[in-house]
Write a protein that holds these residues in place. Sequence first.
Motif, PDB file in Angstrom:
ATOM      1  N   SER A  37      32.712  58.557   1.604  1.00 17.23           N
ATOM      2  CA  SER A  37      31.563  58.567   0.656  1.00 17.23           C
ATOM      3  C   SER A  37      30.341  59.077   1.369  1.00 17.23           C
ATOM      4  O   SER A  37      29.536  59.637   0.692  1.00 17.23           O
ATOM      5  N   THR A  38      30.009  58.854   2.590  1.00 15.22           N
ATOM      6  CA  THR A  38      28.553  59.116   3.437  1.00 15.22           C
ATOM      7  C   THR A  38      28.696  60.674   3.322  1.00 15.22           C
ATOM      8  O   THR A  38      27.619  61.312   3.158  1.00 15.22           O
ATOM      9  N   VAL A  39      29.656  61.407   3.701  1.00 19.54           N
ATOM     10  CA  VAL A  39      29.956  62.517   4.052  1.00 19.54           C
ATOM     11  C   VAL A  39      29.800  63.488   2.797  1.00 19.54           C
ATOM     12  O   VAL A  39      29.119  64.574   2.633  1.00 19.54           O
ATOM     13  N   ALA A  40      30.208  62.808   1.643  1.00 16.58           N
ATOM     14  CA  ALA A  40      30.031  63.554   0.312  1.00 16.58           C
ATOM     15  C   ALA A  40      28.511  63.260  -0.043  1.00 16.58           C
ATOM     16  O   ALA A  40      28.008  64.418  -0.768  1.00 16.58           O
ATOM     17  N   ALA A  41      28.003  62.353   0.180  1.00 16.46           N
ATOM     18  CA  ALA A  41      26.603  62.132  -0.119  1.00 16.46           C
ATOM     19  C   ALA A  41      25.750  63.134   0.764  1.00 16.46           C
ATOM     20  O   ALA A  41      24.570  63.634   0.321  1.00 16.46           O
ATOM     21  N   ILE A  42      26.049  63.068   1.939  1.00 16.15           N
ATOM     22  CA  ILE A  42      25.161  64.012   2.930  1.00 16.15           C
ATOM     23  C   ILE A  42      25.531  65.545   2.316  1.00 16.15           C
ATOM     24  O   ILE A  42      24.358  66.458   2.107  1.00 16.15           O
ATOM     25  N   ALA A  43      26.440  65.835   1.904  1.00 14.93           N
ATOM     26  CA  ALA A  43      26.811  67.331   1.415  1.00 14.93           C
ATOM     27  C   ALA A  43      26.120  67.621   0.067  1.00 14.93           C
ATOM     28  O   ALA A  43      25.615  68.726  -0.259  1.00 14.93           O
ATOM     29  N   ALA A  44      25.801  66.599  -0.718  1.00 13.87           N
ATOM     30  CA  ALA A  44      25.251  66.623  -1.924  1.00 13.87           C
ATOM     31  C   ALA A  44      23.613  66.226  -1.664  1.00 13.87           C
ATOM     32  O   ALA A  44      22.845  66.315  -2.712  1.00 13.87           O
ATOM     33  N   GLY A  45      23.252  66.237  -0.557  1.00 15.25           N
ATOM     34  CA  GLY A  45      21.986  66.008  -0.368  1.00 15.25           C
ATOM     35  C   GLY A  45      21.313  64.685  -0.502  1.00 15.25           C
ATOM     36  O   GLY A  45      20.021  64.171  -0.788  1.00 15.25           O
ATOM     37  N   ARG A  46      21.971  63.786  -0.749  1.00 15.40           N
ATOM     38  CA  ARG A  46      21.827  62.131  -0.990  1.00 15.40           C
ATOM     39  C   ARG A  46      21.488  61.384  -0.039  1.00 15.40           C
ATOM     40  O   ARG A  46      21.296  60.217  -0.058  1.00 15.40           O
ATOM     41  N   GLU A  47      22.082  61.662   1.143  1.00 16.04           N
ATOM     42  CA  GLU A  47      22.127  60.788   2.388  1.00 16.04           C
ATOM     43  C   GLU A  47      21.780  61.989   3.673  1.00 16.04           C
ATOM     44  O   GLU A  47      22.023  63.185   3.511  1.00 16.04           O
ATOM     45  N   GLN A  48      21.138  61.323   4.595  1.00 17.42           N
ATOM     46  CA  GLN A  48      21.004  62.279   5.734  1.00 17.42           C
ATOM     47  C   GLN A  48      21.707  62.007   7.000  1.00 17.42           C
ATOM     48  O   GLN A  48      21.869  62.691   7.686  1.00 17.42           O
ATOM     49  N   ARG A  49      22.386  60.831   7.233  1.00 13.30           N
ATOM     50  CA  ARG A  49      23.073  60.299   8.262  1.00 13.30           C
ATOM     51  C   ARG A  49      24.159  59.290   8.207  1.00 13.30           C
ATOM     52  O   ARG A  49      24.126  58.567   7.182  1.00 13.30           O
ATOM     53  N   LEU A  50      25.089  59.457   8.996  1.00  9.29           N
ATOM     54  CA  LEU A  50      26.082  58.543   8.898  1.00  9.29           C
ATOM     55  C   LEU A  50      26.278  57.804  10.235  1.00  9.29           C
ATOM     56  O   LEU A  50      26.209  58.307  11.219  1.00  9.29           O
ATOM     57  N   VAL A  51      26.275  56.388  10.200  1.00  8.26           N
ATOM     58  CA  VAL A  51      26.213  55.577  11.372  1.00  8.26           C
ATOM     59  C   VAL A  51      27.385  54.685  11.464  1.00  8.26           C
ATOM     60  O   VAL A  51      27.802  54.027  10.502  1.00  8.26           O
ATOM     61  N   LEU A  52      28.041  54.761  12.772  1.00  8.78           N
ATOM     62  CA  LEU A  52      29.326  54.250  12.618  1.00  8.78           C
ATOM     63  C   LEU A  52      29.105  53.191  14.061  1.00  8.78           C
ATOM     64  O   LEU A  52      28.150  53.387  14.849  1.00  8.78           O
ATOM     65  N   GLY A  53      30.479  52.877  14.367  1.00 10.59           N
ATOM     66  CA  GLY A  53      30.743  52.071  15.610  1.00 10.59           C
ATOM     67  C   GLY A  53      31.495  52.607  16.581  1.00 10.59           C
ATOM     68  O   GLY A  53      31.091  53.871  17.212  1.00 10.59           O
ATOM     69  N   ASN A  54      32.643  52.155  17.173  1.00  7.00           N
ATOM     70  CA  ASN A  54      33.338  52.865  17.974  1.00  7.00           C
ATOM     71  C   ASN A  54      34.086  54.287  17.479  1.00  7.00           C
ATOM     72  O   ASN A  54      34.940  54.111  16.776  1.00  7.00           O
ATOM     73  N   LEU A  55      33.612  55.620  18.022  1.00  6.66           N
ATOM     74  CA  LEU A  55      34.162  56.596  17.492  1.00  6.66           C
ATOM     75  C   LEU A  55      35.548  56.888  18.283  1.00  6.66           C
ATOM     76  O   LEU A  55      36.297  57.957  17.969  1.00  6.66           O
TER      77      LEU A  55
END
Length: 337
Positions: free
Chosen positions: A198-216
């Motif tokens: 959901s965050t990647v979709a929002a970043i691609a649409a210009g609605r979010e700037q960053r995805l913040v996670l825990g253990n990658l």
Amino acid sequence: MTSAGANAGGRAFVTGIGGQDGGYLAERLLADGVEVHALAHAAEPLPDVPGVELHVGDLTDVPAVRELVCRLAPDEIYNLAALSSVARSWQEPDLVAAVNGTAAVALLETAWLARERTGKDVRFVQASSAEIFGQPERSPQDERTPLRPVNPYGAAKAYAHLAVGVYRARGLHASALVLYNHESPRRPRGFVTRKITSTVAAIAAGREQRLVLGNLDAVRDWGWAPDYVDAMVRAAHAEVADDYVVATGVGHTVRDFVAAAFGHVGIADWEPLVGVDPAFVRPVDPTDLTGDSSHAGERLGWRPSTGFEELVGRMVDADVALLRDRPRAQDSSRSSR
């Protein structure tokens, strides 16, 4: 993927109807001509599953659930109800123990009592979890892997998992399916996979700037949720009850999931868009949970139908479509892992 068509018809009782798996399972059973009754939690919005007869209640209210099940006299019981967030299990371990552990065992006893009272065979399927293995010594894991849970969620699930074997020895047709991570667009945003897509979709649409996670670097075995529901039905219809690991056999890191999601929307240089917050890191997190589903393949004829890249792509596409239908003013903050 071959459908399990044996024992079509009859009556089923499903808990956890409001979750991802509950909806898919109900749809599958209805398509097979099964009369579906489901327990819907009183404190949550009633799910909209056409064709399902809902019964409002709480799995931890053992006398009420027992009376309901004995009155319905179902042919099959699928226990999918659980507090499914590992992170939440650290915050409310007592509640997780009651719902995921004690109530599940009580439902097994209810199934056995219903069989004794009616004289009719009852098939019981417990949705177990790879979290029961905790920090396994080897990978992939199978049905012989020792149970070593490392969080309250896994511990509660382990109790219910072991109880399935106890009731199977008592004569109940009870199977536990050790479900590895399985996803779909219906996965709530509180789960890391849906948070990513959901965050990647929002970043691609210009609605979010960053995805913040825990253990990658955590490794998980991700499959397609409807495939795992198919395994549940196959287990219920099998001649002999047993325990089954249900997994794809291929592990990927959270980082791999992130890369696949960004790649699906055409963003190759994604690392500057992703941050790590220690607050999202669990106190103890299994490092590598990858399953060997050979036993399910041999006994149930089950095989996963959807690969990792396709699964991620389907989830991203669904979130992209949701954004198209939602004005910017309705964008909400993303759930934490």
